[in-house]
Design an enzyme around this catalytic site. Structure first.
Site, PDB file in Angstrom:
ATOM      1  N   HIS A 256       0.847  -1.195   0.000  1.00  0.00           N
ATOM      2  CA  HIS A 256       0.000   0.000   0.000  1.00  0.00           C
ATOM      3  C   HIS A 256       0.878   1.240   0.000  1.00  0.00           C
ATOM      4  O   HIS A 256       1.923   1.270   0.668  1.00  0.00           O
ATOM      5  CB  HIS A 256      -0.919   0.002   1.234  1.00  0.00           C
ATOM      6  CG  HIS A 256      -2.012   1.016   1.174  1.00  0.00           C
ATOM      7  ND1 HIS A 256      -1.835   2.324   1.555  1.00  0.00           N
ATOM      8  CD2 HIS A 256      -3.310   0.920   0.764  1.00  0.00           C
ATOM      9  CE1 HIS A 256      -2.978   2.991   1.397  1.00  0.00           C
ATOM     10  NE2 HIS A 256      -3.874   2.172   0.913  1.00  0.00           N
ATOM     11  N   GLU A 311      -7.843  -3.763  -0.162  1.00  0.00           N
ATOM     12  CA  GLU A 311      -8.484  -4.243  -1.387  1.00  0.00           C
ATOM     13  C   GLU A 311      -8.535  -5.772  -1.451  1.00  0.00           C
ATOM     14  O   GLU A 311      -9.427  -6.340  -2.080  1.00  0.00           O
ATOM     15  CB  GLU A 311      -7.784  -3.674  -2.622  1.00  0.00           C
ATOM     16  CG  GLU A 311      -8.147  -2.228  -2.902  1.00  0.00           C
ATOM     17  CD  GLU A 311      -7.881  -1.837  -4.345  1.00  0.00           C
ATOM     18  OE1 GLU A 311      -7.352  -2.666  -5.100  1.00  0.00           O
ATOM     19  OE2 GLU A 311      -8.210  -0.693  -4.704  1.00  0.00           O
TER      20      GLU A 311
END
Length: 366
Positions: A256, A311
């Site tokens: 991320h 996600e």
């Protein structure tokens, strides 16, 4: 000519003081008004956390029931919005339809500053716009909202066209809580910029939806779901993942930009997934793939801190509850509307127009 330091994309520039949330990427912490977001997702509901972000505190039972009733009472769409959604060409994507539908909600008022009544009414209608448009795209009659269902359950009911599975409601509720707010991201900043001009709430949220529509912000779970579908079984997880890493491929759902350690949103969703994995094969596969992927990433890319991001489990949740990829970003908008509205209210309470400067690098006239 004077040389000025330029922060491309405003990276590292602080543009506001806010008590709404803390996004601490270095330490993997996400805080909503003094509460750990992961704990809120595990122990509270969408309406409770919305109340926290809008009013500054978790609700008591009376306040919670009042907010639920207000949301339920404002879900129905006016006829002109339905007519506009009906008249859209079939190839208009979901986010464009949502943006257009929201822009037509003139009855929410065009005054400034925005009111809490406008915030609640707009938040209530956005899931209905998504579900209405999706039903039309599927060739079925849209369902009317059900006032007996809570916010998340009603969204699932209208979107899927059937009574929602309680386990799926629980999982989606956790996801919606974790995506309600995430600091000064692109769409939130957009909402605050528009509000700073003393424009109305509808304009601010419409602009935020436009920013979220961009693939660098809203994202999509398709690459994660494609990976999971290609793996297929728990037995195939390690051979598939090892082969991908040896071929130099990226494992989708890991790493991320902001979080340099574990994404706290993924941690919370993994807890919910673990609770549900015994009832859903997809969740069971997801938890197994995560364990194998983290072990192999540590082996192949030591020191890279490639942890599970939100996600990965967002895709697992969406797939398990039966929402297709085209609903991922609109569903994100259903939740993030809460944070957008909280920031618009905060901007209005201490407003100054947001007007950054640019550094001219073109030629000067002779």
């Amino acid at each position: 000519m004077e040389t000025k330091q330029v922060a491309i994309g405003l990276e590292g520039i602080v543009v506001a003081e806010s008590d709404i949330s803390l996004v601490d990427g270095l330490n993997g912490r996400l805080v909503y008004r003094g509460h750990w977001a992961r704990d809120l997702a595990i122990h509270h509901t969408f309406e409770e956390v919305a109340h926290l972000l809008w009013f500054g505190h978790l609700p008591n039972e009376s306040e919670l029931q009042q907010l639920k009733q207000q949301l339920a009472a404002n879900r129905s769409l006016p006829d002109h919005v339905k007519n506009a959604l009906d008249g859209m060409p079939a190839d208009v994507d979901m986010m464009s339809a949502l943006r257009s539908g929201v822009s037509l909600l003139a009855e929410q008022g065009h005054d400034w500053p925005p009111t809490m009544e406008q915030v609640i009414a707009l938040t209530a209608k956005i899931p209905t716009i998504v579900a209405y448009r999706f039903a039309r795209m599927q060739g079925r009659k849209p369902l009317e909202p059900r006032p007996d269902l809570d916010h998340t359950a009603n969204y699932l009911y209208m979107t899927k066209g059937q009574e929602p599975n309680p386990a799926h409601v629980r999982a989606l509720d956790a996801y919606l809580i974790l995506t309600q707010e995430h600091g000064m991201n692109a769409s939130t900043f957009t909402a605050r910029v528009v509000s700073s001009t003393r424009s109305d709430l509808v304009s601010s949220i419409t602009a935020a939806i436009g920013a979220l529509k961009g693939p660098l912000h809203g994202g999509a779970p398709s690459e994660v779901t494609e990976m999971m579908e290609a793996i297929g079984t728990k037995e195939n997880a390690e051979p598939w993942l090892r082969r991908a890493l040896e071929n130099g491929e990226r494992l989708m759902g890991f790493g991320h930009r902001v979080y340099k350690t574990t994404d706290p949103r993924a941690t919370a969703l993994s807890v919910v997934a673990a609770e549900l994995s015994k009832d859903d094969p997809w969740f069971e596969l997801a938890t197994h793939v995560e364990q194998v992927a983290l072990r192999l990433l540590a082996e192949y890319k030591p020191g890279r801190q490639l942890n599970t991001n939100v996600e990965f489990y967002a895709a697992a949740v969406m797939r398990a509850i039966g929402l297709p990829d085209e609903l991922f970003t609109p569903t994100f908008a259903v939740s993030r509307t809460v944070g957008w509205c909280a920031h618009v209210l905060e901007q209005a309470a201490n407003n100054r127009i947001i007007r950054p400067a640019s550094h001219y690098i073109g030629p000067m006239p002779d």
